[in-house]
Design a protein around this motif. Structure first.
Motif, PDB file in Angstrom:
ATOM      1  N   ARG A 138       0.823  -1.202   0.000  1.00  0.00           N
ATOM      2  CA  ARG A 138       0.000   0.000   0.000  1.00  0.00           C
ATOM      3  C   ARG A 138       0.863   1.261   0.000  1.00  0.00           C
ATOM      4  NH1 ARG A 138      -0.140  -1.527   5.525  1.00  0.00           N
ATOM      5  NH2 ARG A 138       0.131   0.223   6.949  1.00  0.00           N
ATOM      6  N   PHE A 141      -1.151   7.759   1.252  1.00  0.00           N
ATOM      7  CA  PHE A 141      -2.023   8.666   0.511  1.00  0.00           C
ATOM      8  C   PHE A 141      -2.096  10.041   1.165  1.00  0.00           C
ATOM      9  CE2 PHE A 141      -6.210  10.556  -0.309  1.00  0.00           C
ATOM     10  CZ  PHE A 141      -6.157  10.635  -1.695  1.00  0.00           C
ATOM     11  N   GLU A 166      -3.574   4.389   1.436  1.00  0.00           N
ATOM     12  CA  GLU A 166      -4.710   4.163   0.553  1.00  0.00           C
ATOM     13  C   GLU A 166      -5.254   2.756   0.754  1.00  0.00           C
ATOM     14  OE1 GLU A 166      -3.284   4.647  -3.397  1.00  0.00           O
ATOM     15  OE2 GLU A 166      -2.093   2.814  -3.372  1.00  0.00           O
ATOM     16  N   ASN A 167      -6.495   2.558   0.332  1.00  0.00           N
ATOM     17  CA  ASN A 167      -7.144   1.251   0.418  1.00  0.00           C
ATOM     18  C   ASN A 167      -7.241   0.738   1.848  1.00  0.00           C
ATOM     19  OD1 ASN A 167      -5.514   1.171  -2.398  1.00  0.00           O
ATOM     20  ND2 ASN A 167      -7.463   0.113  -2.601  1.00  0.00           N
ATOM     21  N   ASN A 201      -1.211  12.451  -1.777  1.00  0.00           N
ATOM     22  CA  ASN A 201      -0.431  11.883  -2.890  1.00  0.00           C
ATOM     23  C   ASN A 201       0.857  12.657  -3.121  1.00  0.00           C
ATOM     24  OD1 ASN A 201      -1.658   9.524  -3.693  1.00  0.00           O
ATOM     25  ND2 ASN A 201      -3.039  10.518  -5.140  1.00  0.00           N
ATOM     26  N   LYS A 287     -11.624  10.669  -2.837  1.00  0.00           N
ATOM     27  CA  LYS A 287     -10.487   9.780  -2.632  1.00  0.00           C
ATOM     28  C   LYS A 287     -10.166   9.639  -1.144  1.00  0.00           C
ATOM     29  CE  LYS A 287      -9.548   8.922  -6.942  1.00  0.00           C
ATOM     30  NZ  LYS A 287      -9.703   7.551  -7.494  1.00  0.00           N
ATOM     31  N   THR A 319      -9.448   6.162   0.690  1.00  0.00           N
ATOM     32  CA  THR A 319      -8.846   6.177   2.020  1.00  0.00           C
ATOM     33  C   THR A 319      -9.913   6.648   3.005  1.00  0.00           C
ATOM     34  OG1 THR A 319      -6.651   6.651   1.130  1.00  0.00           O
ATOM     35  CG2 THR A 319      -7.014   7.141   3.456  1.00  0.00           C
TER      36      THR A 319
END
Length: 357
Positions: A138, A141, A166-167, A201, A287, A319
């Motif tokens: 991962r 983010f 993220e994720n 990011n 996001k 996220t």
């Protein structure tokens, strides 16, 4: 999006299959004292990891250095897990590898012999865990650096730095007054820190990020006098959502709200109102999704429904960061941030590893 996720998982699996079976022979490098790297070669090839004798690469993950028959491993990346005997190496950290040491590089695991790294293979009939893969690969983010925040005469945060990946579905817990809601509002650009920075990011946060961030307060602000359908349509117009006649039914269907199309908000249960509120925030396709106690006041069945929605969002790339007061919700979380009364971090890591309950 789900097809993209499936393809990503398959490619990770192929990468593991092609690398995990290979012994890394280190004897030439001991003799020549030549550094080697495990690197990613370009930004487009996110899953191809290879060993190089040089450092020119899109991103170096780890470096091996050899000196007087000693092998030293150096972590080169903050986005990639490197562990020696389960000890996590931070970027630029180094450790001498001894015989029989376990070395983890991302999702790859090796045992060091005298002059090689031998792969640790899954037992017959077993496969590398997708959950472990997602943790190993991962990306960061949302990054907070050196946060300082004071409210009235109380200092909430001093030199606070955090990385949200993220994720992942991350929960924040802590005593009342420790700054949980303030932290969420700072990340959501609804408040400002006195000093410090936020990156999304790897780009400093600015107005261009506002449409990619959704914030859901603890108490909803839905008008009780209009229907569910009208609520979605009204908010879509205000937010200037394109193709709203297509997007709204898709969101309502995903959240199980189509049968409530013509129901007035005032007639909804607490769980239904919460799903409507979540749906409104999804109109912008965020996001980063921030939620302040999204299950407060809900019964167990509706709590499960909300966490199912949030987990699905995390899987497809959102996220998700929530505040919770209920320790019983920890099993639903991927990561956990525990703040103490002074606003410092007591724990930040995988929720299932937390032992402070």
């Amino acid at each position: 999006m789900f097809c993209l996720l499936l393809l990503t998982i398959i490619m990770f699996s192929l990468m593991i299959d092609s690398n995990i079976n290979k012994t890394i022979d280190l004897s030439p490098y001991f003799q020549n004292k030549q550094d080697i790297y495990i690197s990613r070669q370009n930004n487009d090839d996110e899953t191809t990891i290879q060993i190089d004798h040089f450092s020119i690469a899109y991103r170096n993950h780890v470096r091996f250095s050899f000196d007087n028959n000693k092998m030293i491993v150096i972590s080169e990346s903050e986005d990639y897990i490197t562990k020696v005997n389960d000890f996590l190496l931070s970027p630029a950290d180094s450790k001498v590898l001894c015989k029989d040491d376990k070395l983890q590089i991302g999702a790859l695991l090796y045992i060091k012999t005298d002059y090689s790294l031998e792969p640790v293979l899954p037992e017959p009939g077993h496969q590398v865990s997708i959950k472990n893969l997602s943790y190993a690969y991962r990306q960061k983010f949302c990054q907070l650096r050196n946060f300082f925040k004071q409210q009235s005469c109380k200092v909430l945060f001093t030199n606070l730095s955090l990385d949200f990946s993220e994720n992942r579905l991350t929960g924040i817990i802590g005593p009342s007054g420790c700054g949980k809601t303030t932290l969420l509002r700072l990340i959501g650009m609804l408040d400002q820190c006195d000093s410090g920075s936020i990156q999304i990011n790897r780009i400093d946060i600015s107005d261009q990020h506002r449409k990619t961030i959704a914030y859901l307060p603890q108490d909803d602000i839905l008008s009780p006098y209009i229907t569910v359908r009208e609520t979605f349509r009204h908010n879509a117009i205000i937010r200037k959502i394109d193709h709203r006649e297509i997007i709204i039914p898709q969101i309502m269907n995903h959240l199980g709200l189509l049968n409530l199309n013509h129901q007035y908000i005032s007639k909804l249960s607490g769980g239904e109102r919460k799903r409507v509120s979540i749906g409104i925030e999804l109109l912008n396709q965020p996001k980063l999704f921030l939620l302040d106690e999204p299950t407060s006041g809900l019964d167990p069945d509706n709590t499960i429904k909300i966490f199912k929605i949030l987990k699905e969002l995390a899987v497809i790339g959102v996220t998700v960061i929530i505040i919770t007061h209920h320790r019983g919700e920890l099993p639903y979380l991927d990561d956990l941030l525990v703040l103490n009364q002074q606003g410092s971090v007591d724990y930040f890591g995988p929720a299932n590893k937390y032992e402070g309950i």
